[in-house]
Design an enzyme around this catalytic site. Sequence first.
Site, PDB file in Angstrom:
ATOM      1  N   TYR A 144       0.797  -1.101  -0.103  1.00 33.02           N
ATOM      2  CA  TYR A 144      -0.073   0.004   0.099  1.00 33.02           C
ATOM      3  C   TYR A 144       0.966   1.335  -0.187  1.00 33.02           C
ATOM      4  CZ  TYR A 144      -3.317   3.864   1.828  1.00 33.02           C
ATOM      5  OH  TYR A 144      -4.059   4.683   1.967  1.00 33.02           O
ATOM      6  N   GLU A 232      -3.758   7.384  -3.928  1.00 33.74           N
ATOM      7  CA  GLU A 232      -3.512   6.044  -2.996  1.00 33.74           C
ATOM      8  C   GLU A 232      -3.538   5.030  -4.026  1.00 33.74           C
ATOM      9  OE1 GLU A 232      -6.246   4.286   0.609  1.00 33.74           O
ATOM     10  OE2 GLU A 232      -7.365   4.846  -1.236  1.00 33.74           O
TER      11      GLU A 232
END
Length: 422
Positions: A144, A232
């Site tokens: 991530y 993101e």
Amino acid sequence: MSFLIKAAACTRQLVHKTPLLLQQQVRQLNLLEFQSKDLLQKYGVAIQQFKVLDNSKADADVVKTFECPEYVVKAQILAGGRGKGTFDNGFKGGVHITSNKSDVLSLSKQMIGNRLITKQTPKSGILVNKVMVARSVNITRETYLCILLDREHNGPVLIASPAGGMDIEAVAEETPEKLLTVPLDIDKPIPEATLIEVAKFLEFKGDTVKRCAEEIQKLYTLFKSVDAVQIEINPLAETDKGEVISVDAKLNFDDNAQFRQKDIFDMDITEEEADPREVEAAKYNLNYVAMDGNIGCLVNGAGLAMATMDIIQLNGGSPANFLDVGGGVNESQVAKAFEILTADPKVKGILVNVFGGIVNCATIANGIVAASKKLKLNVPLVVRLEGTNVDKAREILKNSGLPIQTASDLDDAAQKSVAALN
């Protein structure tokens, strides 16, 4: 750290019509998955190869020239849960994987022109106008990565975790040691040593450390170049071939930069998929999100809006919407806000809760009176005003001749709003 994770999650919640943790009034620019990938690709970020189909005559040639061992066919809408969704024509699944090129066109034709229904769409679903066909990759590991503007750090911050492909809020709560936060200098590239540190924290090894570092730098260049407030990547994946690619990207932009990011803002598809009331509200710089209750809320400021909805619920009521008129509201905007509120047949009462710091309470009061008379308002109206010019505002309401209930504080206002419906 938890605040940063909440900030990163905030925009996703808004896109799916959940106004939790809203930090400020923004124009929510919405890009489809293929549009985000196209933007990443323009800045050299490694992604899956992809093509876009739209049920035109060109589709057959597009597929014919797109050679892949395996294809991922994905319906393009602004909602999650596509893979488990169902189309209104009975076709199952908005995401399909096939190694047979001849299946790609038939799959896309069963999606385009039909409405896909998922847990995050309205009950009627969302019309699919385009399908993305991407090269399937064999992902061996998911990480991530997020870059966002953070008020506390007064600039951009990088958040990284080796636990990708899952709910990052859960990671923050259950395994905070798997999160790394790095403040960044907006005027400089990320230092090489920092890039390597992040790549190793993400558990890349060997040659993939350098590849990961290069991808992060490209993402930061993109972040600054397009006036993003958040990028993101979940997951930033490692493949069986040693590639480091951005498989899924969510980008959000500074609405104040629209004048110099015209090409990006022109890609906005909000009007195609959003509630018409949200689109109309945005035209007047109002922030509106429909909800399921019956008490319409008109407030100034996102924090006050959240508090208002909470107090309504604590008193046994249910908010019908989130409507923030912002700090620079004028009488015409108040009138438009009332039009939008009363257009919802579920609204059986209205609560106005305004704290006049920047806002002049008299402006709000004049707008309320004018709108109520113009619309011949026939539902209970409770108004709580505090702050700048509040005495004059109360006088305007009192002398209006309208059955407006005033409240001394927020709790009183909520109680009166709920009682008026019983």
